[in-house]
Design an enzyme around this catalytic site. Structure first.
Site, PDB file in Angstrom:
ATOM      1  N   GLY A 174     -71.124 -52.684 -51.660  1.00 48.27           N
ATOM      2  CA  GLY A 174     -70.531 -51.466 -52.086  1.00 48.27           C
ATOM      3  C   GLY A 174     -69.416 -51.305 -50.990  1.00 48.27           C
ATOM      4  N   THR A 175     -69.653 -51.593 -49.818  1.00 40.98           N
ATOM      5  CA  THR A 175     -68.921 -51.129 -48.593  1.00 40.98           C
ATOM      6  C   THR A 175     -67.544 -52.072 -48.766  1.00 40.98           C
ATOM      7  OG1 THR A 175     -70.983 -50.702 -47.158  1.00 40.98           O
ATOM      8  CG2 THR A 175     -68.740 -51.320 -45.947  1.00 40.98           C
ATOM      9  N   ASN A 185     -74.949 -40.026 -52.017  1.00 44.18           N
ATOM     10  CA  ASN A 185     -76.282 -40.449 -51.654  1.00 44.18           C
ATOM     11  C   ASN A 185     -77.153 -39.640 -50.999  1.00 44.18           C
ATOM     12  OD1 ASN A 185     -73.782 -40.827 -50.029  1.00 44.18           O
ATOM     13  ND2 ASN A 185     -75.321 -41.453 -48.302  1.00 44.18           N
ATOM     14  N   SER A 233     -72.825 -51.549 -56.320  1.00 44.76           N
ATOM     15  CA  SER A 233     -73.597 -52.412 -55.816  1.00 44.76           C
ATOM     16  C   SER A 233     -74.894 -53.006 -56.242  1.00 44.76           C
ATOM     17  CB  SER A 233     -73.777 -51.643 -54.378  1.00 44.76           C
ATOM     18  OG  SER A 233     -74.457 -52.381 -53.330  1.00 44.76           O
ATOM     19  N   CYS A 263     -78.881 -40.970 -35.068  1.00 44.04           N
ATOM     20  CA  CYS A 263     -79.250 -41.434 -33.576  1.00 44.04           C
ATOM     21  C   CYS A 263     -78.140 -41.671 -32.846  1.00 44.04           C
ATOM     22  CB  CYS A 263     -80.473 -42.127 -33.220  1.00 44.04           C
ATOM     23  SG  CYS A 263     -81.403 -41.684 -31.700  1.00 44.04           S
TER      24      CYS A 263
HETATM   25  N1  PLP Z   1     -71.368 -45.875 -51.178  1.00 45.94           N
HETATM   26  C1  PLP Z   1     -72.785 -44.966 -51.410  1.00 45.94           C
HETATM   27  C2  PLP Z   1     -72.414 -43.798 -52.125  1.00 45.94           C
HETATM   28  C3  PLP Z   1     -73.899 -45.559 -50.801  1.00 45.94           C
HETATM   29  O1  PLP Z   1     -74.857 -44.864 -51.102  1.00 45.94           O
HETATM   30  C4  PLP Z   1     -73.855 -46.706 -50.260  1.00 45.94           C
HETATM   31  C5  PLP Z   1     -75.107 -47.295 -49.730  1.00 45.94           C
HETATM   32  O2  PLP Z   1     -76.074 -46.498 -49.162  1.00 45.94           O
HETATM   33  C6  PLP Z   1     -72.611 -47.651 -50.177  1.00 45.94           C
HETATM   34  C7  PLP Z   1     -71.588 -46.960 -50.790  1.00 45.94           C
HETATM   35  C8  PLP Z   1     -72.619 -49.015 -49.445  1.00 45.94           C
HETATM   36  O3  PLP Z   1     -73.296 -49.981 -50.471  1.00 45.94           O
HETATM   37  P1  PLP Z   1     -73.669 -51.221 -49.646  1.00 45.94           P
HETATM   38  O4  PLP Z   1     -74.855 -50.860 -49.027  1.00 45.94           O
HETATM   39  O5  PLP Z   1     -73.702 -52.204 -50.956  1.00 45.94           O
HETATM   40  O6  PLP Z   1     -72.528 -51.772 -48.702  1.00 45.94           O
END
Ligand code: PLP
Length: 392
Positions: A71-72, A151, A199, A325
């Site tokens: 997702g990133t 999230n 993702s 942290c």
């Molecule tokens: N965007 C949101 C809203 C997320 O919750 C996350 C992961 O927690 C990501 C992007 C990133 O996804 P990935 O872990 O596949 O890089």
């Protein structure tokens, strides 16, 4: 001891059918999908079948699906992919204050390199007001990027309305749907958005695979240069096992999503009612209705979130706090602070995210564990007014 996993927004367990489907790709199906011989061809076929399964789930065209590592990476590809187009240097991007670091830090990175970014606020319930996006859009805005669901709180953003506003202004729109995928309907043919991030590991597939849906006709620049993979948009030999896993996960979701979400919502609601009934001085963070069916974010007054999290872990309950942290001190979740949650309440917040595999037994065990732990920590806290004092 019972183990209760209430952290599905962090990652999900791999579905057994997903695991079965990817195993051959750790064995005899080892070919490179770019090879034209038999070993490559059959792997390419599996990859294209997975693409088809993603397309069927979102009701988009298979050629609109670009596979990435996460997702990133998809968020980076969407934002930098527009920002790096010739002529877009130094232009303006609109996003919001509660985005995941995948989006937030990509925007900050671009800002440090001369782009302008507006971080639209959210209201007290954690939701972006479409008019705030409209007001932020200017003549040199190139992209609006607003998440579909948050999230930490599960809050649902009005992405259809925001997408319409972006379209009216002639600006492209990306939505980070990493948390929304599989939990709320996302129909690409009706969504006025140009790019959507998902993702694999959040939908019971495996880590290291994700994707970006890019609407036909929308031009983006690659951010990883290399071979011609993914139509030149993402160089690098594909993670076939991860892609096949996503294909299976999406085809399972297509048939099971509604039933699974109904069950998860029932369990989440039972959990929520249980803790509100048994534990005093707690507050729900986020919108009570406009929320993902699996997510619950609660502030436990007079308790440190991190201490609560660690004590719950000892009892076998996994959840998370949005705090970070940093150099030895614990900083409250920026998402909750952006919503205007009192900083002390934000320090005492925990996120519980349920999912496939959770049961009624998990819910009652976790309620008992929470009641016990919150009680114990409050008894030790000099700040907690004891019952005797309250009665005075
Ligand atoms: N965007 C949101 C809203 C997320 O919750 C996350 C992961 O927690 C990501 C992007 C990133 O996804 P990935 O872990 O596949 O890089």
């Amino acid at each position: 001891m019972r183990k209760v996993y209430f952290d599905h927004n962090a990652t999900t367990p791999v579905h057994p059918a997903v695991a079965d489907s990817l195993l051959p790709f750790l064995g005899e199906m080892f070919g490179n999908p770019s090879s034209i011989h038999f070993a490559g061809r059959r792997v390419r076929k599996a990859m294209e079948d997975a693409r088809e399964s993603v397309a069927q789930f979102f009701e988009c065209h298979p050629l609109e699906v670009v596979f990435t590592s996460s997702g990133t990476e998809s968020g980076n590809l969407a934002i930098k992919g527009i920002a790096y187009l010739p002529g877009n240097e130094g232009k303006h991007i609109v996003t919001c204050q509660v985005e995941h670091p995948a989006i937030m830090n990509t925007c900050r990175f671009l800002e440090a390199r001369g782009y302008r970014v507006s971080y639209v606020p959210v209201n007290r319930q954690g939701i972006v007001e479409p008019e705030a996006v409209r007001n932020a859009i200017g003549p040199d805005t190139i992209l609006v990027s607003i998440m579909a669901a948050n999230n930490e709180t599960g809050c649902l953003m009005p992405i259809t309305r925001i997408g319409e506003i972006a379209r009216e202004a002639g600006v492209l729109m990306h939505t980070d749907a990493v948390q929304a995928t599989g939990k709320i309907p996302l129909d690409w043919s009706k969504l006025p958005v140009d790019m959507l991030t998902f993702s694999g590991h959040k939908i019971n597939a495996i880590k290291g695979a994700g994707g970006l849906i890019v609407r036909k006709g929308v031009e983006i620049s690659p951010i990883i240069n290399g071979g011609h993979q993914e139509r030149g948009l993402r160089g690098g030999t594909e993670n076939i096992a991860g892609i096949v896993a996503m294909g299976t996960a999406f085809s399972l979701l297509k048939t099971n999503m509604d039933a699974e979400n109904t069950e998860v919502r029932r369990l989440r609601d039972a959990f929520e009612h249980g803790i509100f009934e048994r534990i005093p001085d707690i507050v729900l963070n986020g919108h009570p209705m406009l929320r993902l069916p699996n997510t619950l974010n609660i502030s436990f007054r007079y308790v440190e979130g991190e201490a609560l999290l660690l004590n719950l872990d000892i009892l076998g309950v996994a959840c998370s706090s949005g705090s970070a942290c940093t150099s030895g001190s614990i900083e409250a979740s920026p998402v909750l602070l952006a919503m205007g949650v009192d900083p002390v309440d934000a320090q005492g917040a925990l996120r519980f995210s349920l999912g496939r595999g959770n049961s009624d037994e998990d819910v009652s065990y976790a309620i008992d564990a929470l009641e016990k732990t919150v009680g114990k920590l409050r008894d030790m806290s000099p700040l907690y007014p004891t019952r005797k004092e309250q009665a005075k």
